[in-house]
Write a protein that holds these residues in place. Structure first.
Motif, PDB file in Angstrom:
ATOM      1  N   GLY A   1      12.098   1.430  -1.009  1.00 30.66           N
ATOM      2  CA  GLY A   1      11.612   0.535   0.031  1.00 30.66           C
ATOM      3  C   GLY A   1      12.436  -0.739   0.113  1.00 30.66           C
ATOM      4  O   GLY A   1      12.385  -1.462   1.108  1.00 30.66           O
TER       5      GLY A   1
ATOM      6  N   ARG B   1       5.776  -4.801  -6.973  1.00 31.97           N
ATOM      7  CA  ARG B   1       7.111  -5.386  -7.062  1.00 31.97           C
ATOM      8  C   ARG B   1       7.132  -6.774  -6.426  1.00 31.97           C
ATOM      9  O   ARG B   1       7.841  -7.682  -6.884  1.00 31.97           O
ATOM     10  CB  ARG B   1       8.109  -4.460  -6.376  1.00 31.97           C
ATOM     11  N   ASP B   2       6.325  -6.969  -5.399  1.00 30.18           N
ATOM     12  CA  ASP B   2       6.281  -8.243  -4.694  1.00 30.18           C
ATOM     13  C   ASP B   2       5.349  -9.259  -5.359  1.00 30.18           C
ATOM     14  O   ASP B   2       5.069 -10.309  -4.790  1.00 30.18           O
ATOM     15  CB  ASP B   2       5.875  -8.028  -3.240  1.00 30.18           C
TER      16      ASP B   2
ATOM     17  N   SER C   1       3.914   4.663  -3.082  1.00 28.41           N
ATOM     18  CA  SER C   1       5.065   3.782  -2.883  1.00 28.41           C
ATOM     19  C   SER C   1       4.635   2.424  -2.333  1.00 28.41           C
ATOM     20  O   SER C   1       5.175   1.388  -2.722  1.00 28.41           O
ATOM     21  CB  SER C   1       6.073   4.436  -1.933  1.00 28.41           C
TER      22      SER C   1
ATOM     23  N   THR D   1      11.250   9.078  -6.155  1.00 27.13           N
ATOM     24  CA  THR D   1      10.164   8.772  -5.218  1.00 27.13           C
ATOM     25  C   THR D   1       8.947   9.575  -5.650  1.00 27.13           C
ATOM     26  O   THR D   1       9.093  10.684  -6.166  1.00 27.13           O
ATOM     27  CB  THR D   1      10.536   9.147  -3.769  1.00 27.13           C
TER      28      THR D   1
ATOM     29  N   ASN E   1       3.158   0.470  -5.121  1.00 31.55           N
ATOM     30  CA  ASN E   1       4.223   0.074  -6.044  1.00 31.55           C
ATOM     31  C   ASN E   1       5.036  -1.087  -5.488  1.00 31.55           C
ATOM     32  O   ASN E   1       5.461  -1.980  -6.234  1.00 31.55           O
ATOM     33  CB  ASN E   1       5.145   1.261  -6.329  1.00 31.55           C
ATOM     34  N   LEU E   2       5.250  -1.089  -4.169  1.00 29.42           N
ATOM     35  CA  LEU E   2       5.987  -2.187  -3.550  1.00 29.42           C
ATOM     36  C   LEU E   2       5.187  -3.487  -3.629  1.00 29.42           C
ATOM     37  O   LEU E   2       5.747  -4.566  -3.857  1.00 29.42           O
ATOM     38  CB  LEU E   2       6.319  -1.852  -2.096  1.00 29.42           C
TER      39      LEU E   2
ATOM     40  N   TYR F   1       8.297   5.557  -5.351  1.00 30.66           N
ATOM     41  CA  TYR F   1       8.580   4.355  -6.142  1.00 30.66           C
ATOM     42  C   TYR F   1       9.036   3.281  -5.168  1.00 30.66           C
ATOM     43  O   TYR F   1       9.471   3.589  -4.051  1.00 30.66           O
ATOM     44  CB  TYR F   1       9.665   4.661  -7.186  1.00 30.66           C
ATOM     45  N   TRP F   2       9.007   2.033  -5.579  1.00 29.35           N
ATOM     46  CA  TRP F   2       9.287   0.940  -4.662  1.00 29.35           C
ATOM     47  C   TRP F   2      10.758   0.743  -4.355  1.00 29.35           C
ATOM     48  O   TRP F   2      11.112   0.122  -3.345  1.00 29.35           O
ATOM     49  CB  TRP F   2       8.703  -0.365  -5.189  1.00 29.35           C
TER      50      TRP F   2
ATOM     51  N   GLU G   1       4.151   1.156 -12.779  1.00 33.08           N
ATOM     52  CA  GLU G   1       3.748   1.637 -11.458  1.00 33.08           C
ATOM     53  C   GLU G   1       2.922   2.913 -11.497  1.00 33.08           C
ATOM     54  O   GLU G   1       2.452   3.378 -10.461  1.00 33.08           O
ATOM     55  CB  GLU G   1       4.996   1.835 -10.591  1.00 33.08           C
TER      56      GLU G   1
ATOM     57  N   LEU H   1      -0.550  -0.357   2.996  1.00 36.00           N
ATOM     58  CA  LEU H   1       0.156  -1.554   2.560  1.00 36.00           C
ATOM     59  C   LEU H   1      -0.441  -2.797   3.196  1.00 36.00           C
ATOM     60  O   LEU H   1      -0.602  -3.823   2.549  1.00 36.00           O
ATOM     61  CB  LEU H   1       1.640  -1.443   2.917  1.00 36.00           C
TER      62      LEU H   1
END
Length: 338
Positions: free
Chosen positions: A223, A302-303, A295, A217, A298-299, A219-220, A47, A4
């Motif tokens: 989180g 999302r961001d 994940s 999961t 994917n986060l 998945y975001w 995703e 990340l």
């Protein structure tokens, strides 16, 4: 540095043919896929693009002519692959997609070897505040009108479950559960665009409302709404699944039961095509991504890092951080072509 953090730092590399010149020498120059077209598929879940692109980049390094991803839902995608209208899909969920796999011809038409990403979980969650206040631990408790009303968002007296898109496979399990656990009169399964529905769910949670939703999961979502901290998993009273998995036990080794089997994500491909392309077949059988890495990517999506260029950069960053492993896959694939 975590995956990340690498994404946040914008780490990227250009995956070019020149990289094939490094390593063990001439063997690295082998292009078993030269002149062979590949048509990737994926579902409407954005995703899933990351996992697909990592496979595409590996195929490109083997010389394959990889086309742009075509989007199609799972059932039709399995049929397209079985019929040879497409080459591969990187997100076959086994055993969730057992009915899709069988309907598309099973092992006679579809190549399915190895595990691309193991240990995917699914199930129902509610906010921890409501769970603790009312001692809610099991979906069966939603049969009680007073409990169901806690999750009512439109004043009809029924709990509103943020559910699963039609065509994903999970919607069939949820619909089966509503009947098996006697929830039809007290729970509404809200379907449509999952991304929009779950975004609304998160907004309501942040506003202090009680929430009930399905997710999976890697998945975001987990989180953002962290199990054990913000939300809690609900168990089911007994195992109950539809179709090919109707006799399966969904209980985990520790005895907990969230109503869904643990799934492995696999790469599936047209069997006739993999018979003619042993390098790709080998590659599909040995590639593996961790749930944590998926994940994390994917986060990042999302961001806001969700463009095609962003996702390609994410894939390049992953490859750079796992180059030795990635090169090992390519080496084994080339060896299979000899």
């Amino acid at each position: 540095m975590t995956f990340l953090k690498k994404l946040s730092a914008g780490a990227a590399i250009a995956v070019t043919g020149s990289m094939l010149m490094t390593g063990t020498g001439f063997a690295d120059n082998m292009m078993p896929g030269e002149g062979v077209e590949v048509q990737p598929l994926k579902s409407s879940i954005a995703e899933e693009t990351f996992q697909t692109v990592v496979v595409m980049k590996a195929l490109e390094e083997l010389g394959y002519d990889v086309k742009d991803i075509q989007e199609i839902e799972y059932a039709a995608g399995h049929v397209a692959i079985g019929n040879g209208d497409a080459t591969f899909m990187a997100d076959h969920w086994n055993p969730l997609h057992a009915d899709f796999y069988k309907a598309a011809g099973g092992a006679e038409k579809i190549y399915r070897e190895g595990v691309y990403s193991p240990g995917a979980l699914q199930g129902y969650l509610i906010d921890k505040k409501t769970a603790d206040e009312y001692n809610i631990t099991n979906v069966e408790q939603l049969k009680e009108p007073k409990i169901a009303a806690l999750f009512d968002t439109n004043d009809d007296g029924k709990a509103d479950l943020s559910g699963c898109n039609p065509g994903w496979g999970c919607e069939g399990v949820i619909e089966n559960h509503l009947d098996a656990y006697g929830l039809r009169d007290t729970v509404t399964h809200n379907q449509g665009s999952y991304s929009a529905i779950i975004a609304d769910t998160i907004t309501r949670y942040k506003a202090g409302e009680s929430v009930l939703y399905y997710t999976w999961t890697p998945y975001w979502v987990s989180g953002v709404l962290v199990p054990g901290k913000d939300v809690t998993w609900l168990q089911v009273p007994f195992s109950s699944l539809p179709g090919e998995n109707k006799d399966a036990d969904t209980a985990l080794p520790d005895g907990s039961n969230y109503g869904f089997q643990v799934n492995n994500q696999q790469i599936i491909a047209n069997k006739a095509w993999t018979d003619e392309n042993p390098a790709a077949a080998k590659l599909f059988s040995i590639m593996e991504l961790s749930a944590n890495d998926i994940s994390a990517e994917n986060l990042a999506m999302r961001d806001g890092e969700k463009s095609a260029e962003d996702i390609a950069r994410h894939a390049d960053a992953w490859i750079k951080g796992h180059r030795a492993t990635f090169d090992g896959w390519l080496e084994e694939a080339r060896a299979a072509a000899k």
